[in-house]
Each structure stands twice: as C-alpha cells, then as structure tokens.
Write an enzyme that holds these catalytic residues in place. Structure first.
Site, PDB file in Angstrom:
ATOM      1  N   HIS A 106       0.709  -1.230  -0.173  1.00  0.00           N
ATOM      2  CA  HIS A 106       0.079  -0.080  -0.052  1.00  0.00           C
ATOM      3  C   HIS A 106       0.770   1.077   0.204  1.00  0.00           C
ATOM      4  O   HIS A 106       0.314   2.360   0.308  1.00  0.00           O
ATOM      5  CB  HIS A 106      -1.053   0.003   1.147  1.00  0.00           C
ATOM      6  CG  HIS A 106      -1.823  -1.067   1.372  1.00  0.00           C
ATOM      7  ND1 HIS A 106      -3.302  -0.917   0.768  1.00  0.00           N
ATOM      8  CD2 HIS A 106      -1.936  -2.434   1.700  1.00  0.00           C
ATOM      9  CE1 HIS A 106      -3.823  -1.786   0.864  1.00  0.00           C
ATOM     10  NE2 HIS A 106      -3.187  -2.607   1.570  1.00  0.00           N
TER      11      HIS A 106
ATOM     12  N   LYS B  78      -8.242  14.130   4.888  1.00  0.00           N
ATOM     13  CA  LYS B  78      -7.584  12.821   5.052  1.00  0.00           C
ATOM     14  C   LYS B  78      -6.637  13.097   6.079  1.00  0.00           C
ATOM     15  O   LYS B  78      -6.236  14.199   6.427  1.00  0.00           O
ATOM     16  CB  LYS B  78      -6.992  12.661   3.378  1.00  0.00           C
ATOM     17  CG  LYS B  78      -6.207  13.699   3.022  1.00  0.00           C
ATOM     18  CD  LYS B  78      -5.599  13.666   1.536  1.00  0.00           C
ATOM     19  CE  LYS B  78      -6.543  13.865   0.468  1.00  0.00           C
ATOM     20  NZ  LYS B  78      -6.600  12.634  -0.513  1.00  0.00           N
ATOM     21  N   ARG B  79      -5.672  11.934   6.267  1.00  0.00           N
ATOM     22  CA  ARG B  79      -4.678  12.196   7.191  1.00  0.00           C
ATOM     23  C   ARG B  79      -3.744  13.263   6.977  1.00  0.00           C
ATOM     24  O   ARG B  79      -3.332  13.263   5.769  1.00  0.00           O
ATOM     25  CB  ARG B  79      -3.951  10.742   7.627  1.00  0.00           C
ATOM     26  CG  ARG B  79      -4.662   9.628   8.207  1.00  0.00           C
ATOM     27  CD  ARG B  79      -5.021  10.087   9.731  1.00  0.00           C
ATOM     28  NE  ARG B  79      -3.937   9.901  10.415  1.00  0.00           N
ATOM     29  CZ  ARG B  79      -3.480   9.123  11.124  1.00  0.00           C
ATOM     30  NH1 ARG B  79      -4.270   8.142  11.404  1.00  0.00           N
ATOM     31  NH2 ARG B  79      -2.148   9.169  11.881  1.00  0.00           N
TER      32      ARG B  79
ATOM     33  N   LYS C 270       0.808  14.171   1.247  1.00  0.00           N
ATOM     34  CA  LYS C 270      -0.348  14.672   0.714  1.00  0.00           C
ATOM     35  C   LYS C 270      -0.683  16.085   0.568  1.00  0.00           C
ATOM     36  O   LYS C 270      -1.726  16.646  -0.288  1.00  0.00           O
ATOM     37  CB  LYS C 270      -1.326  14.163   1.843  1.00  0.00           C
ATOM     38  CG  LYS C 270      -1.502  12.548   1.962  1.00  0.00           C
ATOM     39  CD  LYS C 270      -2.540  12.221   3.134  1.00  0.00           C
ATOM     40  CE  LYS C 270      -2.498  10.698   3.203  1.00  0.00           C
ATOM     41  NZ  LYS C 270      -3.026   9.883   2.206  1.00  0.00           N
TER      42      LYS C 270
ATOM     43  N   THR D 108      -8.583   6.571  -2.023  1.00  0.00           N
ATOM     44  CA  THR D 108     -10.101   6.046  -2.110  1.00  0.00           C
ATOM     45  C   THR D 108     -11.042   7.011  -1.908  1.00  0.00           C
ATOM     46  O   THR D 108     -12.180   6.891  -2.551  1.00  0.00           O
ATOM     47  CB  THR D 108     -10.286   4.805  -1.094  1.00  0.00           C
ATOM     48  OG1 THR D 108      -9.799   5.189   0.238  1.00  0.00           O
ATOM     49  CG2 THR D 108      -9.425   3.741  -1.716  1.00  0.00           C
TER      50      THR D 108
ATOM     51  N   LYS E  21     -14.796   8.474  -3.783  1.00  0.00           N
ATOM     52  CA  LYS E  21     -16.120   8.642  -2.962  1.00  0.00           C
ATOM     53  C   LYS E  21     -16.577   9.858  -3.234  1.00  0.00           C
ATOM     54  O   LYS E  21     -17.733  10.167  -3.525  1.00  0.00           O
ATOM     55  CB  LYS E  21     -15.605   8.747  -1.649  1.00  0.00           C
ATOM     56  CG  LYS E  21     -15.318   7.337  -0.903  1.00  0.00           C
ATOM     57  CD  LYS E  21     -14.623   7.174   0.334  1.00  0.00           C
ATOM     58  CE  LYS E  21     -13.940   5.838   0.778  1.00  0.00           C
ATOM     59  NZ  LYS E  21     -13.187   6.045   1.982  1.00  0.00           N
TER      60      LYS E  21
HETATM   61  C1  26M Z   1       3.062   1.132  10.683  1.00  0.00           C
HETATM   62  C2  26M Z   1       3.472   0.909  12.083  1.00  0.00           C
HETATM   63  C3  26M Z   1       3.113   1.119  13.052  1.00  0.00           C
HETATM   64  C4  26M Z   1       1.792   1.724  13.024  1.00  0.00           C
HETATM   65  C5  26M Z   1       1.083   1.911  11.842  1.00  0.00           C
HETATM   66  C6  26M Z   1       1.625   1.542  10.695  1.00  0.00           C
HETATM   67  C7  26M Z   1       1.090   1.711   9.344  1.00  0.00           C
HETATM   68  C8  26M Z   1      -0.085   1.928   9.220  1.00  0.00           C
HETATM   69  C9  26M Z   1      -0.938   2.029   8.355  1.00  0.00           C
HETATM   70  C10 26M Z   1       1.927   1.805   8.206  1.00  0.00           C
HETATM   71  C11 26M Z   1       1.262   2.231   7.086  1.00  0.00           C
HETATM   72  C12 26M Z   1      -0.323   2.271   7.011  1.00  0.00           C
HETATM   73  O1  26M Z   1      -0.830   2.477   5.898  1.00  0.00           O
HETATM   74  C13 26M Z   1      -0.305   2.597   4.674  1.00  0.00           C
HETATM   75  C14 26M Z   1      -1.558   3.079   3.742  1.00  0.00           C
HETATM   76  O2  26M Z   1      -2.610   3.337   4.738  1.00  0.00           O
HETATM   77  N1  26M Z   1      -1.311   2.966   2.529  1.00  0.00           N
HETATM   78  C15 26M Z   1      -2.816   3.751   1.921  1.00  0.00           C
HETATM   79  O3  26M Z   1      -3.419   2.592   1.504  1.00  0.00           O
HETATM   80  C16 26M Z   1      -4.802   2.903   1.081  1.00  0.00           C
HETATM   81  C17 26M Z   1      -5.356   1.886   0.488  1.00  0.00           C
HETATM   82  O4  26M Z   1      -4.597   0.795  -0.480  1.00  0.00           O
HETATM   83  C18 26M Z   1      -4.360   3.805  -0.039  1.00  0.00           C
HETATM   84  O5  26M Z   1      -5.501   4.251  -0.728  1.00  0.00           O
HETATM   85  C19 26M Z   1      -3.503   5.032   0.021  1.00  0.00           C
HETATM   86  O6  26M Z   1      -3.115   5.817  -1.097  1.00  0.00           O
HETATM   87  C20 26M Z   1      -2.226   4.913   0.741  1.00  0.00           C
HETATM   88  O7  26M Z   1      -1.431   5.794   1.385  1.00  0.00           O
END
Ligand code: 26M
Length: 822
Positions: A363, A556-557, A562, A667, A671
């Site tokens: 991702h 968004k975050r 971003k 995503t 929406k």
């Molecule tokens: C890692 C370590 C500790 C705590 C949290 C994390 C972590 C959590 C979420 C690392 C990455 C994480 O997510 C990556 C992410 O959210 N990617 C997003 O994925 C979406 C679904 O595919 C995409 O639409 C986004 O573009 C992408 O940023």
C-alpha cells in the site's frame, strides 16, 4: 432472487416496534417512559442484531458443509464506522426502522447518530479493509476477516488553540455488534528458547519452549451483505492473561500484585491501535501485537482445516490468505513453523503450501513506512521464527545465486536480512518471497513497485508474480447510505437500485446529463447536502458559511506527501490576492469555503504544524470584514468515517494533490466523484484511472508527473532552487506575522525554501494556483458544472469494491461465490 421476506424475524414496523420495546424492557432493563435516544438506539440495534444472527449462522453452516475454499483477509485495521445504518440498509429494512422509530417518537437520523464509530484503523488502508468486507459478503464469497479487538481505536482529535490534542477513544462501553466467544481461545507464546532434538527417524526437530503465554479470545462481528442473506464473520482477537497453572501458583504464593501486573501486561497487547499512517516506528509492543494476532488467526484457520481431514497438500485448495500490507507477514513464518515443527512436514513440502496460500498487497512506496524489525528484537521475542526466517532467506538466496551466478550486489540488495547496524528483517521482502502474488493498489503504484522498490524481485520471480488490483469503494455505504437522496434520484433513472450491486449500471444516467429537470433535482440535492454541512460548521465552530459558495474540501490524514501545506499556501495566496483588490473587483470573485479535516500522527511534528497553520489562517481570514463570504477557512475536528459520510456528499471540489508517485491509490477521490463532486488533483494513484474513466475534461489535473520527480529532487539538492515568486509572497506574509507567531511556521517554510523541497510544493505552486483559478471560472457556469458532475458519476462504475474483490477472487485467491440456494 432473495427478498427480505425469506428471512426470519420482523418484516414490518409493527414487528420491529415490539422487538424494540422488548429489548428496552428486558435486555436494557429500563422502562419505556425512561427511554431516551441512547436507549432507543441500543434497543433498535439489538432488534436488528437478532435479525442478523439467524442468517449469520446459516451462512457459516453453509460455508462449513459446502467445503469450498475460503478467503481470510488479515488486517491490523478495520475502519468500520457505524454498523446500524449499514445493517438496516443491507437488510432492506430502513423504511421499516424509520416508521417504527417515528411511531415510538424518535427521528431515525438522531438514533443513527447515537452510535459510536468503530474506528479500528488509521485511514485508507483500514477503510479499504472495511469496504472489502462489505463486498465479500454482498458478492456471497465465503470469507472471514481477522483483526485485533483494540480497546482504544484511533484517538479522538480535539483542536485547542489551533493545535491538535489527542484524547483516548474508548468505544466498547456498549457494543451490540460483537459476540464474545469465550470458548474460542488460543494460547500464544512469546520469548523463551529453542531446543533441537532428534525424532525416532533421526530427523532434527525444533522445540520452542518457555516464555510468556497470553490468551487470545475471539470476538465475532457479523458482516451483512447487501440484498443477500450472506452474512460473513469478522473475528477480532482480544488478549487476556492465560489462566494456566503459572498464575495459580503466584496466587498461592501470595504474589497477588505481580499476578495482577501479569494480567495487565497481557491485556496491553490488544489495548491500543497504533496511530501511525504511512509511518513505521518499530516498537516491541507493535511486533507483539502482530504475532499475537497472526498466531491466533492461523491457529484458528488450521484448526478449521484439520476438521476436514484432508491432506496437508490440499491446504491451498481450501484456504487463501491475503496480507493487508506487511503487518501480518509473520503469518508466513508461523504457517511454516506449524507445518514443519508441529505437523512434521518436510521443509520443501511445507514451503510449497505456504507460498501457494498467501498473497501480499503493498500500500505504499514511502521508505519511512516500509516495515523493518531489528534482528535482536526477533531473537528475543520470537527465537524460533528468526531461525525460520534465516532458513527462508538462505534457500531464497541460494536460488537467486543459481539464477544469477556471482552477483553479490544483487544478493545484498534482496536479502531478507539487511546487513546494517543493527541488522534488520525486511518484512516486505519476506512477504514477497512467501507469497504467490504481490499486488499494488492502482496502476501507477503497481508499475512503480515493479520498477523501483521491488524491481530485483521482478527479475528473480518473473513479472507474473506481480499484478495490479486498483482499489474500490462500496457504493452501499458511500452512495446509498451517505447520500440517500442522490441514490434515489439515480435509481429513478437507472431502473431501480440494481446499480448498487452492479455499479456499471450508473452509465444509464449519462443520457440525463443534459436533462433540465434531472439537473435541477441533482443541484438541489447537492445544495441540501451543503446546507447540512454549513449547519454543522455553525454548530461546532460558530462560523457562518454560505452554502452557495464553492465548497473546496481536503479531508484525509495530515502528511507532508499529501500536501495540505500546498493547499493552505494556496489559500493564503488567494487571501492576499483578494486583499489587494478593489471592492468592485472583489464583487466579481467566486466565493469559496476551504474545508480541511484529518488527524496527524501524535509524533509527527511537521504534520501538527500544518494543522496549526490552517487554524491560524482561518482565525484571521474568517473575521476579516474585507473578505466576508469570499473566503472562509474551516478545520473540522476529528475527521472519521461517520463525518466523511456527511462531508463528502457536500463537496463541490475535493483536493487529491499528493506529490506524484507518493499516494499509492487514494480512495476518497472515488467517494467524492461518486457523490457528484469534481476533483483537483495530481497525476497520482487512482486519480489517473479516474481521469481515464470520466474523461480529462471532467477533472482538474495539474503539477509535476511522477517520472519527473526524481530529477527535480536532484536539482533541488545539487543544482539551484528558486522558490516560486507567488509562494515567496505567501512566505513573506507568514513571516511578517499575518497568521500569528512567525517562528511557529519557520520549519514549514524552511522545508520548501532551504531543505530541498522534497515534496515539490514550490515546483507545483503556480500550476496549482492557475488550476484553482480555472475551477473558479468553470464553477460560475453552474449549468455546465452540473453536467460534468453527472457525466462523471455515470462513468464511475469501475471503482466499486465489488469489481476489485472479483479481481482478487479470480486473479489471486481462486475462489468462487457460494450461491445461496432457496
Ligand atoms: C506502521 C507501523 C506502526 C503503526 C502503523 C503503521 C502503518 C499503518 C498504516 C503503516 C502504514 C499504514 O498504511 C499505509 C496506507 O494506509 N496506505 C494507503 O493505503 C490506501 C489503501 O490502499 C491507499 O488508498 C493510500 O493511497 C495509501 O496511502
């Protein structure tokens, strides 16, 4: 075809009311005279929960007896949002609920609002998992989700004096949607040591012994499909102290305090969701969470498989496991350990089973998000797993050496163990080696991973191992639930609600893109959604915004990639431009409301500065009498799924403006378009495919292309770097104190001006401003604007998560729907 009348339980408002009353009086032990909205929600939720249970049980029985292959979606995050509205819509009983609640003296909207969001996720990755569960159930796939039952979900965000403050999100006080399974437990081991011995055939066997034991308890959440009786299961694990002899001994020895401390240490594992999005900070407790959840889930899956009395070689015909990012990568090692150490299979036979079972979804390409764990931590926490990882790596590197003899650099580059100080386990490489398919989440992103971070693995394994599955969203929640009036308008022209099951049917509304009456109703719905958001802004922030203004939304975050900073710098530029105009000139300008929302990771200082700047700009602009309705700047507190359901339908324009090549998919872009808003965006992630589907005349693209990013970054660092002249004026305004203490924002300015502008804010600034001006011009032609919106919606069929799940099912999992026989 399935109809709601085929299931047991109430079918009309009368029957529903009786159930609500029964639950108020018995389950809640309250009197009807003392039934407030909270109690009404609880009772209504319990009434619908009863309705789900029967179908849920039947679905599970059907899946067990039919003996078909099941999918297991392993995700540390499931950002579910509210369940009640979704359940009544998927059951086709919203009218019944509405009528019943009205007769009991409540408004259904108020009752829906009582529910606390299930916020077990950070952002896109967690919400994607939730959309996938909805599609898997709606398409009748036999599928389970596995996750952690965090006591605290993502923190609640408060804005105090313009700064983000984090407040814990305790959400489990009353949760009618989960079923504790105190009989479904797994003991999970940590630490200890490995002893090797020989079995009766002289084969060496490893025994992992000693260490801490924590018990995993299953909590099940029913996932109803839309317009189908299929109801899948989401199993979330909760940690508690194991009730083994160990504890009793402590009690008996009078070590009461330390025994309670043990209990708390065990419960800590599932206590809190890590609030990082696209950022990894290798904490031991996080690795413990990962192993705890992965080991419990695999034990459960293996236990279920063993009941079928099949050969181990048939495991991949019965089980597909999808890894949502690298967070569950230990599942690969754990399955190999179960097969070799416990079930006594030969290494190669076991490894064949493992790699045929797993698929891995990437991702992100952001280096700071790619998981790595210190070898020393592994050695301590999971000693046997580290040995297995070393063996996996050894055999893998041997195969690489065979294919590319003598290429030492290649071996160093692809080794699962990074030879750094300290040595690290590279989880993404382990996930690739242990899976049969690796996919990205949008075309550009899938191309990028194959040509950059995973490039060596494409030459080693061949291009067939790598594939793309472009993300999607569930139209049930993100159209029908969030925007009921638009859903009804579409249904009136698209031949009913079938488009909610086959989103390509949206194309039936394209012929109405020029229809006067249709356009009028369309515009009215958008306006009503904006009025609702304006009312919410008034209530929460006491700022009056004009619903006729252009609503420009970026929610968004908060992350530098971003580029919310690009947006707010653009807002400042707009403000300065308006200020410099004569009153007559100002009257000709298009009024705008710039709306922001999103959480910053608590440890991400720069992201928090961005929030602070947005709030400070709002404080100045919103009370400037010269400006009035021409510009308002709003930061909405605590953006989450249920707020998204209100905000997204109210947008005219949404911003998806990441530095090209950094946003894997996005995503929310899907929406917003699905709800009749246009996009300003970069050529990044799914924006590119959205453009292809809806037509480039219906989207506002700007900025650097991904293939040019590297070269520009190189120039910033090694060549000259001149900051855009309009952006320089923005910086001057910040630094002369227009928006509060200039020092507060020194680092944000310096990041662009002095530190290489990694995210290309300056490079893209002018084209961003120009494109925003085009938006103003086009928005003033409302007639044409509405036509563009309608055409766009009509062409969004591709972005249903149903399409996406069908692609996974066919290309990765090799599973088929389990049709319901009536
Ligand atoms: C890692 C370590 C500790 C705590 C949290 C994390 C972590 C959590 C979420 C690392 C990455 C994480 O997510 C990556 C992410 O959210 N990617 C997003 O994925 C979406 C679904 O595919 C995409 O639409 C986004 O573009 C992408 O940023």
């Amino acid at each position: 075809a399935w109809t709601k009348h085929q299931v047991k339980g109430f079918t009309d408002a009368d029957g529903f009311e009786k159930e609500v009353v029964r639950h108020v009086e018995t389950s809640l032990a309250r009197s009807l005279f003392n039934c407030d909205e909270g109690a009404a929600y609880s009772a209504a939720a319990l009434a619908f929960r009863d309705r789900l249970i029967t179908e849920w049980n039947k679905t599970q029985q059907r899946q067990t007896f039919s003996d078909t292959k099941r999918v297991y979606y392993l995700s540390l995050e499931f950002l579910m949002g509210r369940a009640f509205d979704n359940a009544i819509l998927n059951l086709g009983l919203k009218d019944v609920a509405k009528e019943g609640l009205t007769e009991l003296g409540f408004r259904i909207e108020d009752i829906i609002e009582q529910e606390h969001d299930a916020a077990l996720g950070n952002g896109g990755l967690g919400r994607l998992a939730a959309c996938f569960l909805d599609s898997l159930a709606s398409l009748d796939y036999p599928a389970w989700g596995y996750g952690l039952r965090y006591r605290y979900g993502i923190f609640k965000q408060e804005i105090i004096n313009g700064y983000q403050v984090e407040v814990p999100d305790y959400w489990l006080d009353f949760n009618p949607w989960e079923f504790p399974r105190h009989d479904v437990t797994v003991d999970i081991q940590f630490y200890g040591s490995v002893r090797k011995s020989q079995d009766e055939n002289g084969k060496s066997v490893a025994h992992w012994e000693g260490g801490e034991i924590v018990t995993a308890v299953a909590y099940d959440v029913p996932i109803p499909g839309y317009a189908t009786p299929s109801t899948n299961n989401l199993r979330l694990w909760s940690s508690k102290a194991s009730s083994g002899e160990f504890d009793f001994q402590k009690f008996n020895n009078g070590e009461y305090e330390s025994s309670v401390a043990d209990q708390q240490r065990a419960e800590t594992i599932s206590a809190v969701l890590y609030p990082n999005d696209n950022l990894d900070r290798g904490k031991e407790l996080r690795l413990k969470q990962q192993y705890f959840w992965v080991a419990a889930s695999l034990h459960d899956i293996v236990r279920r498989f063993k009941k079928s009395k099949r050969q181990w070689s048939e495991f991949p015909d019965q089980v597909a496991i999808q890894l949502n990012d690298t967070h569950p990568t230990l599942a690969i090692v754990e399955l190999q350990r179960i097969l070799v150490d416990i079930e006594g299979l030969e290494w190669d036979a076991a490894w064949n089973i493992v790699t045929s079972t797993f698929g891995y979804t990437n991702h992100t390409v952001l280096p700071e998000a790619l998981e790595k764990w210190p070898v020393g931590l592994f050695q301590h926490l999971l000693p046997r797993h580290l040995q297995i990882i070393y063996d996996i790596n050894l055999f893998f590197l041997q195969s690489v050496e065979k294919k590319f003899p003598g290429d030492r650099d290649l071996l160093t580059r692809v080794s699962i163990i990074e030879e750094s100080q300290p040595k690290m386990v590279r989880m993404a490489f382990l996930a690739i080696v242990g899976s049969h398919k690796v996919n990205g989440v949008a075309e550009l992103h899938s191309d990028l991973i194959q040509t950059t971070i995973f490039r060596d693995f494409v030459s080693i394994f061949g291009a067939d191992k790598f594939t793309n599955v472009t993300n999607g969203i569930t139209p049930r929640r993100w159209l029908h639930q969030a925007n009921p009036r638009l859903s009804e308008l579409i249904a009136s022209k698209a031949g009913g609600h079938d488009f909610l099951k086959d989103l390509t049917l949206l194309n039936k509304i394209e012929e109405y893109a020029g229809d006067k009456e249709f356009k009028k109703e369309w515009a009215e719905i958008k306006y009503a959604n904006k009025v609702r958001l304006a009312r919410y802004i008034k209530q929460t922030l006491d700022v009056t915004v004009n619903p006729a203004a252009l609503f420009d939304v970026q929610v968004k975050r908060i992350h530098e990639y971003k580029r919310q900073q690009l947006n707010i710098f653009g807002v400042i530029h707009r403000y300065l431009t308006l200020k410099a105009m004569s009153p007559e000139e100002r009257k000709k300008q298009q009024p705008r409301v710039s709306i922001f929302g999103g959480k910053a990771a608590p440890g991400y200082w720069m992201a928090k500065q961005i929030i602070h700047l947005i709030n400070n700009v709002g404080a100045v602009v919103n009370k400037d009498a010269d400006i009035g309705d021409l510009l308002k700047v709003i930061f909405l507190e605590d953006y989450n799924v249920s707020k998204a359901e209100m905000i997204i339908p109210a947008s005219d324009l949404s911003e998806h403006i990441s530095t090209a090549g950094t946003e894997a998919s996005g995503t929310s872009n899907m929406k917003f378009v699905l709800n009749g808003g246009l996009i300003i965006g970069t050529c990044d992630g799914a924006n590119i495919e959205i453009t292809r589907e809806i037509g480039q005349e219906n989207i506002f693209l700007f900025g650097t292309l991904s293939e040019d990013v590297e070269e520009l970054r190189h120039q910033h660092t090694y060549g000259s770097h001149n900051v855009d002249s309009n952006l320089t004026k923005v910086f001057e305004a910040i630094q002369n104190g227009t928006f509060g203490e200039p020092n507060d924002f020194g680092a944000m300015v310096a990041a662009v001006r002095d530190h290489g502008d990694y995210y290309l804010v300056s490079d893209d600034f002018q084209s961003y401003i120009d494109t925003q001006n085009m938006v103003d011009t086009e928005y003033r032609n409302q007639d044409e604007w509405v036509t563009k919106c309608i055409r766009s919606v009509a062409r969004m069929g591709f972005f249903s998560s149903d399409r996406c799940i069908n692609e996974y099912a066919e290309g990765i999992w090799n599973v088929e729907p389990l049709a319901v026989k009536n």
